[in-house]
Design a protein around this motif. Sequence first.
Motif, PDB file in Angstrom:
ATOM      1  N   VAL A 345      94.793  49.348  45.578  1.00 35.79           N
ATOM      2  CA  VAL A 345      94.449  50.333  46.597  1.00 35.79           C
ATOM      3  C   VAL A 345      94.203  51.676  45.912  1.00 35.79           C
ATOM      4  O   VAL A 345      94.636  51.914  44.788  1.00 35.79           O
ATOM      5  N   SER A 346      93.517  52.567  46.638  1.00 41.29           N
ATOM      6  CA  SER A 346      93.430  53.975  46.248  1.00 41.29           C
ATOM      7  C   SER A 346      93.889  54.809  47.434  1.00 41.29           C
ATOM      8  O   SER A 346      93.984  54.302  48.563  1.00 41.29           O
ATOM      9  N   PHE A 347      94.189  56.087  47.185  1.00 40.20           N
ATOM     10  CA  PHE A 347      94.670  56.910  48.287  1.00 40.20           C
ATOM     11  C   PHE A 347      94.262  58.368  48.096  1.00 40.20           C
ATOM     12  O   PHE A 347      94.047  58.844  46.973  1.00 40.20           O
ATOM     13  N   THR A 348      94.127  59.049  49.230  1.00 40.39           N
ATOM     14  CA  THR A 348      93.797  60.468  49.274  1.00 40.39           C
ATOM     15  C   THR A 348      94.699  61.147  50.295  1.00 40.39           C
ATOM     16  O   THR A 348      95.385  60.486  51.068  1.00 40.39           O
ATOM     17  N   GLY A 349      94.672  62.482  50.294  1.00 38.35           N
ATOM     18  CA  GLY A 349      95.497  63.272  51.198  1.00 38.35           C
ATOM     19  C   GLY A 349      96.138  64.406  50.435  1.00 38.35           C
ATOM     20  O   GLY A 349      95.481  65.069  49.626  1.00 38.35           O
ATOM     21  N   THR A 350      97.423  64.628  50.663  1.00 34.87           N
ATOM     22  CA  THR A 350      98.119  65.653  49.882  1.00 34.87           C
ATOM     23  C   THR A 350      98.214  65.270  48.417  1.00 34.87           C
ATOM     24  O   THR A 350      98.398  66.126  47.552  1.00 34.87           O
ATOM     25  N   HIS A 351      98.117  63.978  48.125  1.00 40.05           N
ATOM     26  CA  HIS A 351      98.136  63.459  46.767  1.00 40.05           C
ATOM     27  C   HIS A 351      97.022  62.417  46.635  1.00 40.05           C
ATOM     28  O   HIS A 351      96.590  61.824  47.623  1.00 40.05           O
ATOM     29  N   HIS A 352      96.566  62.210  45.404  1.00 34.99           N
ATOM     30  CA  HIS A 352      95.523  61.236  45.127  1.00 34.99           C
ATOM     31  C   HIS A 352      96.027  60.264  44.062  1.00 34.99           C
ATOM     32  O   HIS A 352      96.878  60.612  43.251  1.00 34.99           O
ATOM     33  N   GLY A 353      95.434  59.067  44.053  1.00 37.34           N
ATOM     34  CA  GLY A 353      95.798  58.123  43.009  1.00 37.34           C
ATOM     35  C   GLY A 353      95.414  56.704  43.351  1.00 37.34           C
ATOM     36  O   GLY A 353      94.582  56.456  44.250  1.00 37.34           O
ATOM     37  N   VAL A 354      96.030  55.782  42.633  1.00 36.75           N
ATOM     38  CA  VAL A 354      95.759  54.349  42.813  1.00 36.75           C
ATOM     39  C   VAL A 354      97.086  53.597  42.794  1.00 36.75           C
ATOM     40  O   VAL A 354      98.122  54.152  42.410  1.00 36.75           O
ATOM     41  N   GLY A 355      97.037  52.344  43.163  1.00 36.78           N
ATOM     42  CA  GLY A 355      98.248  51.539  43.147  1.00 36.78           C
ATOM     43  C   GLY A 355      97.974  50.137  43.631  1.00 36.78           C
ATOM     44  O   GLY A 355      96.835  49.657  43.602  1.00 36.78           O
ATOM     45  N   TYR A 356      99.028  49.484  44.061  1.00 37.99           N
ATOM     46  CA  TYR A 356      98.936  48.105  44.570  1.00 37.99           C
ATOM     47  C   TYR A 356      99.705  47.988  45.872  1.00 37.99           C
ATOM     48  O   TYR A 356     100.722  48.681  46.085  1.00 37.99           O
ATOM     49  N   LEU A 357      99.203  47.090  46.740  1.00 36.00           N
ATOM     50  CA  LEU A 357      99.854  46.747  47.992  1.00 36.00           C
ATOM     51  C   LEU A 357     100.109  45.245  48.005  1.00 36.00           C
ATOM     52  O   LEU A 357      99.222  44.462  47.660  1.00 36.00           O
ATOM     53  N   GLU A 358     101.322  44.854  48.414  1.00 37.34           N
ATOM     54  CA  GLU A 358     101.658  43.451  48.639  1.00 37.34           C
ATOM     55  C   GLU A 358     102.174  43.297  50.055  1.00 37.34           C
ATOM     56  O   GLU A 358     102.990  44.107  50.513  1.00 37.34           O
ATOM     57  N   MET A 359     101.691  42.247  50.752  1.00 39.77           N
ATOM     58  CA  MET A 359     102.143  41.983  52.114  1.00 39.77           C
ATOM     59  C   MET A 359     102.463  40.498  52.230  1.00 39.77           C
ATOM     60  O   MET A 359     101.631  39.642  51.918  1.00 39.77           O
ATOM     61  N   THR A 360     103.652  40.179  52.700  1.00 44.70           N
ATOM     62  CA  THR A 360     104.086  38.799  52.866  1.00 44.70           C
ATOM     63  C   THR A 360     104.527  38.549  54.304  1.00 44.70           C
ATOM     64  O   THR A 360     104.863  39.476  55.041  1.00 44.70           O
ATOM     65  N   GLY A 361     104.533  37.283  54.683  1.00 45.74           N
ATOM     66  CA  GLY A 361     105.076  36.885  55.966  1.00 45.74           C
ATOM     67  C   GLY A 361     104.114  36.945  57.127  1.00 45.74           C
ATOM     68  O   GLY A 361     104.520  36.739  58.278  1.00 45.74           O
ATOM     69  N   TYR A 362     102.851  37.198  56.884  1.00 45.25           N
ATOM     70  CA  TYR A 362     101.866  37.275  57.964  1.00 45.25           C
ATOM     71  C   TYR A 362     101.249  35.901  58.220  1.00 45.25           C
ATOM     72  O   TYR A 362     101.120  35.095  57.307  1.00 45.25           O
TER      73      TYR A 362
END
Length: 362
Positions: A345-362
């Motif tokens: 993922v990437s993100f913007t707002g008060t801070h910027h950057g990149v990272g990872y998202l994990e979602m389980t149980g759906y």
Amino acid sequence: MSANAKISRRAFATGLAVLGFGRRTSLAQNFAGLGGDASGFASVIPGRSFEFPYDHGPHPDYRIEWWYLTANLKDSAGQALGVQWTLFRQAIQPGPQREGWANQQVWMGHAAVTRADTHLYSEAFARGGVGQAGVEAAPFHGWIDSWQMRGIDRMSAMNVAPLEVNASSAEFSYALRLEADRALVLQGEAGYSAKSERGQASYYYSQPHFTAAGTVTIDGKPVNVTGQAWMDREWSSQPLASDQTGWDWFSLHLETGEKLMLYRLRQAQGQPYLTGNWTGLDGRSVALASRSIDMIPTVTTEVADRMLPTSWRIVVRDRALTIETVPLNPKSWMGTRFSYWEGPVSFTGTHHGVGYLEMTGY
């Protein structure tokens, strides 16, 4: 076929059946029975003193454990890519470790590469006790079949670096070198990571400071890549309560150099359990109060015949942070035996950057 071969195959098949490997299912509750009774296995209690390099190795007295690497990368043209390398250990029975095919450990490996236009994954399974998979603490070496994570050049136990990591499948491969100039961090409260208000917990530490360089090959076309990587280490015997249905977990690299780990554990009834840690430029990890965290889905995407929250608004009031995350590829579904969503993922707002998202149980 020899009698020993028959026993071996039967033992392996039994281990897979115990874990539910005969069907595709959700990682959260079904893999290792994360919310089930853990009688006979070791308990996670506060106040543990971590020892390195010992704790880089396996803890077979606990039921479930993983070595989990994600990397946010770019090629020479600036195209974003993500890489995942994960090794899971699962004990199917408590008690002293038995030799050979009688060993009660089962190993599972997941590897993936992600671009905006593609998401490719592979998985591997192995029974413990026969050398096909495992982890050694010193010199550090984790493997399943030909997939490797190995310490090199007199690896620093506190930095967990440098490392070489590789994996391959018919559709992709990658080989990365990871460096870190700062020590690993303990998540939760000094490595004790609570998962509910009823005592469920894991031991949890990370190396969020990796820089990465190497090659990623997709459909026979290699590209040179550089970027950032994050490794998580967790072990437990019952990390979830019986009524918790899954989790949404973020590891985020802020452009300032700070790091943020957050997760939301969903419950069948009532509000989710929220927690996280902020790692400052000094390398110190500080637990965040649940009341200061909001994790709000903003966009859902249909993936694998289910609706998943692929974009999020995240607020950490104690750190004056408000960001919006977007996935590199909203279809980053790991259609493995224990299925889940995992992607950059990437993100913007008060801070910027990149990272990872994990979602389980759906």
